[in-house]
Enzyme design. Structure first.
Site, mmCIF file in Angstrom:
data_model
loop_
_atom_site.group_PDB
_atom_site.id
_atom_site.type_symbol
_atom_site.label_atom_id
_atom_site.label_comp_id
_atom_site.label_asym_id
_atom_site.label_seq_id
_atom_site.Cartn_x
_atom_site.Cartn_y
_atom_site.Cartn_z
ATOM 1 N N HIS A 130 88.074 -17.333 66.025
ATOM 2 C CA HIS A 130 87.083 -16.671 65.183
ATOM 3 C C HIS A 130 86.850 -17.526 63.942
ATOM 4 O O HIS A 130 87.612 -18.469 63.656
ATOM 5 C CB HIS A 130 87.573 -15.286 64.754
ATOM 6 C CG HIS A 130 87.770 -14.328 65.883
ATOM 7 N ND1 HIS A 130 86.729 -13.677 66.488
ATOM 8 C CD2 HIS A 130 88.901 -13.916 66.530
ATOM 9 C CE1 HIS A 130 87.188 -12.894 67.453
ATOM 10 N NE2 HIS A 130 88.515 -13.032 67.497
ATOM 11 N N ASP A 133 81.246 -16.561 58.338
ATOM 12 C CA ASP A 133 80.060 -17.121 57.698
ATOM 13 C C ASP A 133 79.634 -16.155 56.603
ATOM 14 O O ASP A 133 79.248 -15.013 56.885
ATOM 15 C CB ASP A 133 78.960 -17.299 58.747
ATOM 16 C CG ASP A 133 77.574 -17.568 58.158
ATOM 17 O OD1 ASP A 133 77.457 -17.779 56.937
ATOM 18 O OD2 ASP A 133 76.595 -17.559 58.935
ATOM 19 N N HIS A 135 76.974 -15.183 53.924
ATOM 20 C CA HIS A 135 75.600 -15.417 53.474
ATOM 21 C C HIS A 135 75.536 -15.624 51.961
ATOM 22 O O HIS A 135 74.553 -16.161 51.451
ATOM 23 C CB HIS A 135 74.703 -14.250 53.873
ATOM 24 C CG HIS A 135 74.413 -14.175 55.334
ATOM 25 N ND1 HIS A 135 73.404 -13.385 55.852
ATOM 26 C CD2 HIS A 135 75.001 -14.783 56.407
ATOM 27 C CE1 HIS A 135 73.387 -13.510 57.172
ATOM 28 N NE2 HIS A 135 74.356 -14.344 57.534
ATOM 29 N N HIS A 170 79.705 -12.535 58.580
ATOM 30 C CA HIS A 170 79.924 -12.256 59.997
ATOM 31 C C HIS A 170 80.634 -13.419 60.655
ATOM 32 O O HIS A 170 80.710 -14.528 60.118
ATOM 33 C CB HIS A 170 78.599 -11.958 60.712
ATOM 34 C CG HIS A 170 77.604 -13.085 60.698
ATOM 35 N ND1 HIS A 170 77.573 -14.075 61.662
ATOM 36 C CD2 HIS A 170 76.591 -13.375 59.837
ATOM 37 C CE1 HIS A 170 76.592 -14.919 61.404
ATOM 38 N NE2 HIS A 170 75.981 -14.528 60.289
ATOM 39 N N CYS A 171 81.163 -13.182 61.844
ATOM 40 C CA CYS A 171 81.753 -14.235 62.653
ATOM 41 C C CYS A 171 80.631 -15.033 63.307
ATOM 42 O O CYS A 171 79.610 -14.466 63.720
ATOM 43 C CB CYS A 171 82.669 -13.626 63.711
ATOM 44 S SG CYS A 171 83.709 -14.822 64.581
ATOM 45 N N HIS A 181 80.081 -11.629 69.202
ATOM 46 C CA HIS A 181 81.076 -11.244 68.213
ATOM 47 C C HIS A 181 80.477 -10.299 67.166
ATOM 48 O O HIS A 181 81.129 -9.352 66.723
ATOM 49 C CB HIS A 181 81.656 -12.486 67.535
ATOM 50 C CG HIS A 181 82.647 -13.223 68.380
ATOM 51 N ND1 HIS A 181 83.798 -13.798 67.867
ATOM 52 C CD2 HIS A 181 82.676 -13.496 69.711
ATOM 53 C CE1 HIS A 181 84.482 -14.374 68.847
ATOM 54 N NE2 HIS A 181 83.806 -14.222 69.969
ATOM 55 N N MET A 186 81.997 -7.714 64.313
ATOM 56 C CA MET A 186 82.477 -8.676 63.308
ATOM 57 C C MET A 186 81.417 -8.982 62.254
ATOM 58 O O MET A 186 80.766 -10.033 62.263
ATOM 59 C CB MET A 186 82.949 -9.952 63.984
ATOM 60 C CG MET A 186 84.170 -9.731 64.863
ATOM 61 S SD MET A 186 85.038 -11.259 65.266
ATOM 62 C CE MET A 186 85.938 -11.552 63.736
ATOM 63 N N HIS A 291 66.936 6.169 55.220
ATOM 64 C CA HIS A 291 66.208 7.286 54.621
ATOM 65 C C HIS A 291 67.202 8.388 54.304
ATOM 66 O O HIS A 291 68.041 8.736 55.146
ATOM 67 C CB HIS A 291 65.143 7.802 55.599
ATOM 68 C CG HIS A 291 64.458 9.062 55.144
ATOM 69 N ND1 HIS A 291 63.425 9.056 54.237
ATOM 70 C CD2 HIS A 291 64.670 10.356 55.470
ATOM 71 C CE1 HIS A 291 63.003 10.293 54.040
ATOM 72 N NE2 HIS A 291 63.754 11.111 54.760
ATOM 73 N N GLU A 315 60.925 6.660 49.586
ATOM 74 C CA GLU A 315 61.321 7.647 50.588
ATOM 75 C C GLU A 315 62.159 7.003 51.687
ATOM 76 O O GLU A 315 63.132 7.578 52.179
ATOM 77 C CB GLU A 315 60.089 8.304 51.205
ATOM 78 C CG GLU A 315 59.103 7.297 51.791
ATOM 79 C CD GLU A 315 57.875 7.957 52.375
ATOM 80 O OE1 GLU A 315 58.026 8.998 53.038
ATOM 81 O OE2 GLU A 315 56.764 7.426 52.174
ATOM 82 N N THR A 316 61.773 5.797 52.086
ATOM 83 C CA THR A 316 62.466 5.022 53.117
ATOM 84 C C THR A 316 62.419 3.573 52.688
ATOM 85 O O THR A 316 61.417 3.120 52.129
ATOM 86 C CB THR A 316 61.775 5.190 54.483
ATOM 87 O OG1 THR A 316 61.757 6.579 54.833
ATOM 88 C CG2 THR A 316 62.495 4.415 55.580
ATOM 89 N N HIS A 342 65.541 5.725 59.921
ATOM 90 C CA HIS A 342 64.363 6.544 60.215
ATOM 91 C C HIS A 342 63.536 6.017 61.380
ATOM 92 O O HIS A 342 62.375 6.384 61.541
ATOM 93 C CB HIS A 342 63.486 6.742 58.976
ATOM 94 C CG HIS A 342 62.787 8.075 58.962
ATOM 95 N ND1 HIS A 342 61.772 8.384 59.836
ATOM 96 C CD2 HIS A 342 62.973 9.181 58.210
ATOM 97 C CE1 HIS A 342 61.343 9.613 59.603
ATOM 98 N NE2 HIS A 342 62.071 10.127 58.613
#
Length: 389
Positions: A130, A133, A135, A170-171, A181, A186, A291, A315-316, A342
């Site tokens: 594994h 990463d 971001h 994430h992996c 993965h 992950m 939402h 609202e969303t 939603h």
């Protein structure tokens, strides 16, 4: 060739074996990706260090909303746990891969300018390599090129938090292993707070009383000839049919925090009238549309980046695949609220829903009331709108 470049070559080989990149014909064919040696890294000996104990989502570890003092080195230990889990009320099982034993992995909170030091531990009982990463990090595939670990190994990665916001990790072992993965669990989030805390569009401080982390995941469980969900003896056994299901882009489940109902009923989130809650929502792979039924997004960083002014009164809101967003809401009425994706098919039929139980002593009838009780109407009552002709 530098020590760090040699490490990158070893990582590239591991990725290649997983189907990610071609293997160089020889060491001399490998590009010199990094020219600095490890001993040229910043001298951080004078900075304070803080060891943080992570919490299982939806909870978030204790943290200051406004930084005190200058930058520090914030240290986290993140074990990788491969385990079989149950993902719905029907007893459907899958072989999950997780950071910290939870889906999503725990949220890490630091401040802009801090150094993040993560020790990634691939437990000896696991079955595959594994990596991670970030971001939120800069360089080396977000740390993925420097963190490939086999079962029974660990590695420490340090990176500087230069951009405030919410960011997915994430992996990413390469090739088809990366999406497998990720949809096996992950992924997680780092929140980098501004040193002086969150602010509205006019520069006024914003604070929250509690924070919840909601990680949305889609699962692709293969079906047997009768339409039932299949189970497998191991990760490797499940791989071919799971990859085939993934190619259809039609998830069998879309869930919050690892399972249908993980945040509903007895597992509901809890708050109180008058409390301001920070909701951090991530989706490492697909777009989603959070939402809050019965509430709103008072301040929303839809793209998750705190240098940008928050949107108001949504609202969303929209979370792009591969990102995390943040929203603040101050609860004004007691009762149960539903927090959903939603796309209501995914919320109601596939599982992407949570509940928030909000305590309070009194209902505000000015905000909502029923002036007359439910009653019968005459069978011949016609309330149809007139035609436009």
């Amino acid at each position: 060739m530098t020590l760090l470049t040699s490490s990158l070559m070893a990582s590239a080989l591991a990725l290649a074996l997983a189907g990610g990149v071609p293997v160089p014909a020889s060491a001399t064919d490998a590009p010199e990706l990094v020219t600095a040696t490890l001993d040229q890294a910043s001298d951080l000996a004078a900075l304070p260090r803080q060891q943080v104990a992570l919490k299982r989502p939806p909870l978030v570890h204790d943290h200051d909303q406004v930084a005190s003092g200058g930058p520090k080195v914030v240290q986290f230990t993140l074990p990788i746990v491969e385990q079989e889990i149950t993902i719905d009320g029907e007893g459907t099982k899958m072989h999950a891969m997780t950071f910290g034993g939870s889906i999503p992995g725990p949220m890490m909170v630091v401040h802009e300018g801090d150094y993040v030091e993560v020790t990634l531990v691939n437990l000896a009982g696991n079955s595959m390599p594994h990596n991670i990463d970030f971001h939120s990090a800069t360089g080396a595939m977000g740390g993925g090129d420097l963190t490939v670990v086999q079962p029974g190994e660990q590695v420490t990665l340090r990176w500087k938090a230069t951009r405030p916001g919410t960011f997915v990790y994430h992996c990413a072992p390469g090739g088809p292993m990366t999406p497998w993965h990720v949809v096996s669990g992950m992924h997680g989030t780092v929140m980098v707070l501004p040193r002086d805390g969150l602010k509205d569009g006019d520069g006024k401080p914003l604070r929250y009383d509690r924070a919840f982390y909601i990680g949305e995941t889609e699962f692709y469980i293969p079906r047997d000839a009768d339409g039932g969900f299949k189970s497998y003896g191991s990760h490797a056994e499940s791989l071919p049919e799971t990859l085939a299901a993934m190619r259809g882009l039609a998830p069998s489940h879309v869930v919050f925090n690892g399972a249908v109902g993980a945040l509903t009923g007895g597992n509901a989130l809890r708050s109180k009238v008058g409390e301001t809650v920070l909701f951090v929502h991530s989706q490492a792979n697909r777009d989603t549309r959070p939402h809050l039924i019965g509430g709103h997004g008072d301040h929303v960083w839809e793209e998750g980046k705190f240098n940008n002014a928050p949107l108001r009164d949504l609202e969303t809101w929209f979370i792009r695949g591969g990102s995390a967003g943040a929203a603040l809401y101050t609860f004004r009425q007691p009762g149960m609220y539903a927090y959903v994706n939603h796309n209501l098919i995914e919320a109601v039929l596939l599982g992407a829903a949570a509940h928030i139980m909000v305590e309070g002593d009194a209902w505000d009838h000015d905000l909502m009331t029923t002036p007359s009780p439910v009653g019968a109407i005459a069978a011949d009552t016609d309330l149809a709108l007139p035609s436009s002709d």
